[in-house]
Design a protein around this motif. Structure first.
Motif, PDB file in Angstrom:
ATOM      1  N   ARG A 193       3.679  -1.155  -8.926  1.00 52.80           N
ATOM      2  CA  ARG A 193       2.975  -1.086 -10.218  1.00 52.80           C
ATOM      3  C   ARG A 193       3.954  -0.972 -11.382  1.00 52.80           C
ATOM      4  NH1 ARG A 193       0.768   3.236 -12.931  1.00 52.80           N
ATOM      5  NH2 ARG A 193       1.330   4.639 -11.224  1.00 52.80           N
ATOM      6  N   LYS A 194       5.091  -0.314 -11.140  1.00 51.25           N
ATOM      7  CA  LYS A 194       6.085  -0.109 -12.197  1.00 51.25           C
ATOM      8  C   LYS A 194       7.250  -1.097 -12.106  1.00 51.25           C
ATOM      9  CE  LYS A 194       5.063   4.859 -12.180  1.00 51.25           C
ATOM     10  NZ  LYS A 194       5.608   6.217 -11.896  1.00 51.25           N
ATOM     11  N   ALA A 195       7.108  -2.123 -11.287  1.00 48.47           N
ATOM     12  CA  ALA A 195       8.211  -3.062 -11.065  1.00 48.47           C
ATOM     13  C   ALA A 195       8.592  -3.801 -12.345  1.00 48.47           C
ATOM     14  CB  ALA A 195       7.827  -4.071  -9.993  1.00 48.47           C
ATOM     15  N   SER A 196       9.880  -3.978 -12.548  1.00 50.57           N
ATOM     16  CA  SER A 196      10.366  -4.713 -13.715  1.00 50.57           C
ATOM     17  C   SER A 196      10.412  -6.210 -13.408  1.00 50.57           C
ATOM     18  CB  SER A 196      11.775  -4.234 -14.080  1.00 50.57           C
ATOM     19  OG  SER A 196      12.704  -4.588 -13.055  1.00 50.57           O
TER      20      SER A 196
ATOM     21  N   VAL B 248       0.844  -1.205   0.000  1.00 54.99           N
ATOM     22  CA  VAL B 248       0.000   0.000   0.000  1.00 54.99           C
ATOM     23  C   VAL B 248       0.879   1.255   0.000  1.00 54.99           C
ATOM     24  CG1 VAL B 248      -1.662   1.346   1.345  1.00 54.99           C
ATOM     25  CG2 VAL B 248      -1.945  -1.139   1.121  1.00 54.99           C
ATOM     26  N   ILE B 249       1.910   1.260   0.846  1.00 52.30           N
ATOM     27  CA  ILE B 249       2.789   2.429   0.960  1.00 52.30           C
ATOM     28  C   ILE B 249       3.548   2.690  -0.342  1.00 52.30           C
ATOM     29  CG2 ILE B 249       4.815   3.382   2.143  1.00 52.30           C
ATOM     30  CD1 ILE B 249       3.920   1.849   4.630  1.00 52.30           C
ATOM     31  N   PHE B 250       4.057   1.606  -0.949  1.00 50.08           N
ATOM     32  CA  PHE B 250       4.876   1.748  -2.162  1.00 50.08           C
ATOM     33  C   PHE B 250       4.158   1.194  -3.390  1.00 50.08           C
ATOM     34  CE2 PHE B 250       7.943   1.369   1.394  1.00 50.08           C
ATOM     35  CZ  PHE B 250       8.554   2.606   1.274  1.00 50.08           C
ATOM     36  N   PHE B 251       2.850   1.483  -3.475  1.00 47.60           N
ATOM     37  CA  PHE B 251       2.043   0.938  -4.563  1.00 47.60           C
ATOM     38  C   PHE B 251       2.573   1.342  -5.936  1.00 47.60           C
ATOM     39  CE2 PHE B 251      -1.499   1.459  -7.589  1.00 47.60           C
ATOM     40  CZ  PHE B 251      -1.899   0.127  -7.682  1.00 47.60           C
ATOM     41  N   ASN B 252       2.982   2.586  -6.089  1.00 45.52           N
ATOM     42  CA  ASN B 252       3.474   3.057  -7.396  1.00 45.52           C
ATOM     43  C   ASN B 252       4.730   2.329  -7.827  1.00 45.52           C
ATOM     44  OD1 ASN B 252       1.429   4.906  -7.884  1.00 45.52           O
ATOM     45  ND2 ASN B 252       2.469   6.557  -6.784  1.00 45.52           N
TER      46      ASN B 252
ATOM     47  N   SER C 148      18.917  -3.458  -8.385  1.00 48.43           N
ATOM     48  CA  SER C 148      17.455  -3.509  -8.388  1.00 48.43           C
ATOM     49  C   SER C 148      16.867  -2.467  -7.441  1.00 48.43           C
ATOM     50  CB  SER C 148      16.979  -4.912  -7.970  1.00 48.43           C
ATOM     51  OG  SER C 148      17.466  -5.900  -8.861  1.00 48.43           O
ATOM     52  N   ASP C 149      15.564  -2.246  -7.572  1.00 51.50           N
ATOM     53  CA  ASP C 149      14.863  -1.326  -6.683  1.00 51.50           C
ATOM     54  C   ASP C 149      14.698  -2.013  -5.324  1.00 51.50           C
ATOM     55  OD1 ASP C 149      12.808   0.004  -5.219  1.00 51.50           O
ATOM     56  OD2 ASP C 149      12.144   0.967  -7.062  1.00 51.50           O
ATOM     57  N   PRO C 150      15.325  -1.497  -4.257  1.00 53.33           N
ATOM     58  CA  PRO C 150      15.288  -2.177  -2.966  1.00 53.33           C
ATOM     59  C   PRO C 150      13.888  -2.291  -2.379  1.00 53.33           C
ATOM     60  CG  PRO C 150      16.217   0.023  -2.724  1.00 53.33           C
ATOM     61  CD  PRO C 150      16.109  -0.236  -4.192  1.00 53.33           C
ATOM     62  N   TYR C 151      13.014  -1.322  -2.697  1.00 50.20           N
ATOM     63  CA  TYR C 151      11.657  -1.361  -2.158  1.00 50.20           C
ATOM     64  C   TYR C 151      10.850  -2.488  -2.814  1.00 50.20           C
ATOM     65  CZ  TYR C 151      13.058   3.167  -0.368  1.00 50.20           C
ATOM     66  OH  TYR C 151      13.737   4.167   0.281  1.00 50.20           O
ATOM     67  N   VAL C 152      11.029  -2.644  -4.111  1.00 48.25           N
ATOM     68  CA  VAL C 152      10.314  -3.700  -4.829  1.00 48.25           C
ATOM     69  C   VAL C 152      10.776  -5.074  -4.372  1.00 48.25           C
ATOM     70  CG1 VAL C 152       9.919  -4.779  -7.078  1.00 48.25           C
ATOM     71  CG2 VAL C 152       9.844  -2.277  -6.853  1.00 48.25           C
TER      72      VAL C 152
END
Length: 292
Positions: free
Chosen positions: A60-63, A53-57, A173-177
């Protein structure tokens, strides 16, 4: 990688070690009222939902690359926690904390294998000294190891793979994803194992709600997000040694809250591990500066 960012990363990992150390006591108490795999399922799935929920965007854009990295890291995460949580039913919290910390010895070699980056002599010496400290704390006089201790040692291998793979993938990579995907992967696997080995009846009692929320929000969501982000700015060997301090904090909390015994061996083992951390983190540069 700047020196300041590395320092902040290492301090963040130290905070994670404190939180994880407290998690041994919380988990030990929670296991009196809930089965291991359902406990894991709740702690991982709650964390996954909140972070999504916090990092929804970002999700959504995760590779595809980030998702694959998260799944791989999540497999190691689940395996480590499954063995640790089941094993905690058969051993003491303080002892398990130190056996888990043996992953610090394994990380330099595992990361060397996947990244071709050879650990320096200080990292190797620190890892060896850390192992000595853990041995002093964990082994009985007849050098035997019980079922719970054996599962915990296997969990240490999985955590070493987890730290190494996190360090490897977090750089690109994106650490949040990958944080969210790894927790989601562990949550799904925990649910599958719960159904297979513990049945479909979830006996969740009121007194387990606070431990579950603590493990979900602090020991899982906060800790793994901070670890993943921090490992972008420090190497895996440093991370492993700092995180191994969870053993010191875990045993200390076990002595305070679970009334586990304090011994001279405990003190000597803690000192050995502390020296190993100083060796890895400072390379004893401050001694050279004094001589100059």
């Amino acid at each position: 990688m700047t020196g300041k960012k590395t320092l902040y990363a290492d301090l963040s990992l130290l905070l994670v070690a404190v939180v994880w150390g407290s998690g041994f006591v919380v988990t030990k108490n929670a296991l009196d009222h809930v089965t291991p795999y359902y406990l894991l399922f709740f702690r991982f799935i709650i964390s996954t939902i909140i972070l999504s929920v916090i990092f929804f965007n970002k999700i959504r854009k995760a590779s595809i690359k980030d998702i694959k990295a998260g799944v791989i890291i999540g497999l190691f995460l689940f395996a480590g926690f499954a063995m640790q949580t089941v094993g905690l039913q058969y051993t003491e919290a303080g002892k398990q904390a130190f056996i888990t910390a043996t992953n610090v010895v394994m990380v330099p070699f595992i990361y060397w294998g996947i990244s071709k980056k050879r650990p320096d002599k200080f990292d190797l010496a620190a890892a060896f000294l850390c192992l000595v400290g853990i041995g002093i704390l964990s082994l009985n006089s007849n050098l035997t190891i019980g079922y719970g201790d054996f599962l915990t040692f296997l969990c240490a291998i999985m955590f070493a793979c987890h730290i190494s793979s996190t360090g490897y993938f977090a750089k690109e990579s994106d650490p949040y994803v990958i944080s969210i995907v790894q927790l989601g992967t562990a949550g799904i696997l925990s649910f599958i194992f719960a159904i297979l080995f513990e049945g479909t009846k979830m006996n969740i009692q009121t007194q387990t709600l606070i431990p579950i929320l603590y493990l979900s929000l602090f020991s899982t969501m906060f800790a793994f997000l901070v670890q993943t982000v921090a490992q972008k700015y420090t190497n895996s060997t440093h991370a492993a040694i700092i995180l191994s301090l969870e053993a010191v904090f875990g045993s200390t909390f076990a002595i305070i809250f679970l009334k586990e015994p304090f011994t001279v061996r405990f003190l000597i083992g803690c000192i050995a591990i502390l020296i190993s951390v100083i060796t890895s983190e400072t390379k004893w540069e401050f001694l050279k500066l004094k001589r100059d």
